[in-house]
Design a protein around this motif. Sequence first.
Motif, PDB file in Angstrom:
ATOM      1  N   UNK A 198       0.868  -1.377   0.231  1.00 24.56           N
ATOM      2  CA  UNK A 198      -0.124   0.178   0.075  1.00 24.56           C
ATOM      3  C   UNK A 198       0.801   1.333  -0.049  1.00 24.56           C
ATOM      4  N   UNK A 199       0.532   2.559  -0.510  1.00 23.17           N
ATOM      5  CA  UNK A 199       1.013   3.475  -0.466  1.00 23.17           C
ATOM      6  C   UNK A 199       0.985   4.156   1.186  1.00 23.17           C
ATOM      7  N   UNK A 236      -4.421  18.020  -1.330  1.00 25.99           N
ATOM      8  CA  UNK A 236      -5.574  19.054  -1.228  1.00 25.99           C
ATOM      9  C   UNK A 236      -6.416  18.562   0.172  1.00 25.99           C
ATOM     10  N   UNK A 237      -6.057  17.584   0.653  1.00 29.66           N
ATOM     11  CA  UNK A 237      -6.784  16.980   1.882  1.00 29.66           C
ATOM     12  C   UNK A 237      -8.219  16.562   1.534  1.00 29.66           C
ATOM     13  N   UNK A 238      -8.357  16.043   0.383  1.00 28.31           N
ATOM     14  CA  UNK A 238      -9.700  15.457   0.284  1.00 28.31           C
ATOM     15  C   UNK A 238      -9.580  14.033   0.367  1.00 28.31           C
ATOM     16  N   UNK A 239      -9.554  13.469   1.824  1.00 27.25           N
ATOM     17  CA  UNK A 239      -9.479  12.203   2.452  1.00 27.25           C
ATOM     18  C   UNK A 239     -10.356  11.774   3.017  1.00 27.25           C
ATOM     19  N   UNK A 257     -13.439  10.240  -2.381  1.00 24.99           N
ATOM     20  CA  UNK A 257     -13.229   9.050  -1.546  1.00 24.99           C
ATOM     21  C   UNK A 257     -14.499   8.393  -1.300  1.00 24.99           C
ATOM     22  N   UNK A 258     -14.529   7.110  -1.106  1.00 26.65           N
ATOM     23  CA  UNK A 258     -15.732   6.357  -1.136  1.00 26.65           C
ATOM     24  C   UNK A 258     -15.543   5.048   0.036  1.00 26.65           C
ATOM     25  N   UNK A 274      -6.780   3.690  -1.044  1.00 29.53           N
ATOM     26  CA  UNK A 274      -6.044   4.890  -0.399  1.00 29.53           C
ATOM     27  C   UNK A 274      -5.289   3.795   0.767  1.00 29.53           C
ATOM     28  N   UNK A 275      -4.217   4.654   1.353  1.00 29.12           N
ATOM     29  CA  UNK A 275      -3.528   4.259   2.203  1.00 29.12           C
ATOM     30  C   UNK A 275      -4.206   3.353   3.254  1.00 29.12           C
ATOM     31  N   UNK A 276      -5.479   4.133   3.737  1.00 26.27           N
ATOM     32  CA  UNK A 276      -6.034   3.613   4.832  1.00 26.27           C
ATOM     33  C   UNK A 276      -7.166   2.348   4.520  1.00 26.27           C
TER      34      UNK A 276
END
Length: 488
Positions: A198-199, A236-239, A257-258, A274-276
């Motif tokens: 993962x990233x 951009x902080x779109x997490x 993000x979904x 995503x990393x999470x």
Amino acid sequence: MNVWIGIDLGTQSVRAMAVGETGEVLGAAGRPLTSHRDGPRHEQDPEEWWRALAAATREALRDVPPSLVAGVAVAATSGTILLTDVSGRPLTPALMYDDRRADADLANEVGAAVWERLGYRRMQPNWALPKLLWLLRDAPAGARPAHQNDFVNRRLVGHEVPTDLSNALKTGVDLIEERWPAEVLDLVPPEILPEVVRPGTRLGVVCAAAAEETGIPAGTPVIAGTTDGCAAQLGAGATRVGSWNSVLGTTLVLKGVTKELLHDPLGVVYSHRAPDGSWLPGGASSTGAGALTRDLPGRDLDALSAQAAESFGLGRMDDGRSATGDSRPASAPVTYPLVSRGERFPFAAPDAETFTLGAPVGDVDRYAAIILGAAFIERLCFDYLDLLGAPVDGEVILTGGATRSAFWTQVRADVLGRPVTLRENAEPALGMAVLAGGDPTRMIRTRATVDPSGAGFGEPYIRFIEELERRGWLAGAAARHARERTAR
């Protein structure tokens, strides 16, 4: 104080930033890159990536005490790939993200079930797996693939490294299982494929040789990065689920993000991981500000923006609020601002071409028509994502060159009918500094929030949608959904 290094390895340049704990940029530098284009061919020299990266990081770190550097991560262009030998030396030029010499038929024949399950349905000829198969036809023994950031990450740590899920998406990695699927292993010798992580995963530390060249202290943790689009989204902080980053420059890229993986019957939306573990769906349109430089060459775009704002009644009042006129937006001409023939998102139409509704009079009208058309495509992207079931009610963060125009930003807020957020310093290199270990709540700063002014764009938006449908580019279901959302 800790300092994190973010590196954006792009098409035209390398950008390096040293960022402190509260988002202050302590050093930044860039170096140009050379491309070699000829029709469908687009190549770069991987060794130039390393030379440019080393020069940029040395300059960016010139005034940063080595003891403060806590991590480094690299973003790179999506789908760029080359072959190296077992020691990481390049055996081929890098085939860039838009190189189209390969054929995707075999990849789609063998992997159709996997691509369907992953939501994007089909690979395109410029994706990394078709290009890898094309490169392997004449490859010497021992050749192995490397994505753009794999190549430089290996140089940083001094040994072979895993690839990240983000860059491996277009090489066919199974993002659900987080491994190479059997279908890819049937096409590519399994022993040449790298491990996948993962990233955000630690790959190793900067080795002594790399430290000497780059100025990054030896022992600095090297963190697995992402593609440039995902890096921009992180910057951009779109997490958060439901939040979206709309990047409008030469073209438009939208990413959000979904919780769950989206499945798009058209295949124009595809999702990174995503990393999470959440999902990052998005798409890239062929419309954008590139139409301005093409259709209004040499014009003073800042002056045109100011005149268009006055024409639309969208000047700024003394208290900072927007003032809007009455009828001008509803009757204004609209241009579908394709930068090149064909559309990729929010619909697939290889034969789509620029058109204008209405009759622009003079440069100000032509400028405003392009701005409106780009905003309408942006709105249609959100309408289509809503049709697919994606949450689109969260924060909308605007980044990219278009945010330099107050008029364009106001029009986008008005067309979307919702507030939009502008960040102070949103760029992929910042996203990589955050991924390298920084705290996004402290490092990502908001510059402004722009509210809708109340300008009425619903009527011209519907006319634009109906024209796209009439020309056979936009499907009836998507057009109906856009009309229904506009009428609410």
